[in-house]
Design a protein around this motif. Structure first.
Motif, mmCIF file in Angstrom:
data_model
loop_
_atom_site.group_PDB
_atom_site.id
_atom_site.type_symbol
_atom_site.label_atom_id
_atom_site.label_comp_id
_atom_site.label_asym_id
_atom_site.label_seq_id
_atom_site.Cartn_x
_atom_site.Cartn_y
_atom_site.Cartn_z
ATOM 1 N N ARG A 56 -5.097 -2.009 2.597
ATOM 2 C CA ARG A 56 -5.434 -3.203 1.808
ATOM 3 C C ARG A 56 -4.357 -3.458 0.752
ATOM 4 N N ARG B 15 -11.532 6.041 3.897
ATOM 5 C CA ARG B 15 -11.484 5.120 2.751
ATOM 6 C C ARG B 15 -10.089 5.090 2.124
ATOM 7 N N LEU C 37 -9.920 -6.189 7.172
ATOM 8 C CA LEU C 37 -8.735 -5.401 7.520
ATOM 9 C C LEU C 37 -8.536 -5.249 9.018
ATOM 10 N N LEU D 236 -7.825 3.065 4.405
ATOM 11 C CA LEU D 236 -8.146 1.642 4.333
ATOM 12 C C LEU D 236 -7.712 1.044 2.995
ATOM 13 N N GLU E 178 -17.478 -4.140 4.358
ATOM 14 C CA GLU E 178 -16.514 -4.501 3.309
ATOM 15 C C GLU E 178 -15.067 -4.331 3.773
ATOM 16 N N TYR E 179 -14.885 -3.686 4.934
ATOM 17 C CA TYR E 179 -13.540 -3.503 5.468
ATOM 18 C C TYR E 179 -13.240 -4.435 6.644
ATOM 19 N N MET F 204 -15.587 1.618 10.252
ATOM 20 C CA MET F 204 -15.308 0.225 9.893
ATOM 21 C C MET F 204 -16.440 -0.699 10.336
#
Length: 97
Positions: free
Chosen positions: A69, A62, A95, A65, A91-92, A86
């Protein structure tokens, strides 16, 4: 940053070493990455068995990531843990590079 366990310390980022790390109970957990073509390539996530099962790998991932972001870069999860993380956490998805 999201913390899995509030009793854990914050994740440290060493940009020169391309590493996120977390020291718990005298053990070092790490997430290594390489910058490649404007993306963060996550190459390894390692948590010693002695501190496993506490959400530490998720916390490291997290943090990485969130950094990607904030920096506006894509992530290439070459590490099997990061790839699975992921995939589980949609929500990722934005990316993925």
């Amino acid at each position: 940053m999201t913390r899995t366990d509030p009793a854990l310390p914050a994740v440290a980022h060493d940009p020169a070493a391309h590493r996120f790390s977390l020291a718990v109970d005298g053990h070092q957990a790490v997430l290594d990455y390489l910058p490649r073509d404007g993306a963060m390539v996550i190459t390894h996530t390692g948590v010693p068995e002695a501190i496993g099962g506490r959400g530490i790998a998720a916390q490291l991932t997290r943090a990485a990531l969130a950094h990607a972001r904030q920096a506006g870069i894509k992530v290439v999860p070459e590490c099997s843990y990061a790839a699975a993380f992921m995939q589980r956490h949609g929500e990722y998805a934005d990316l993925l590079g």
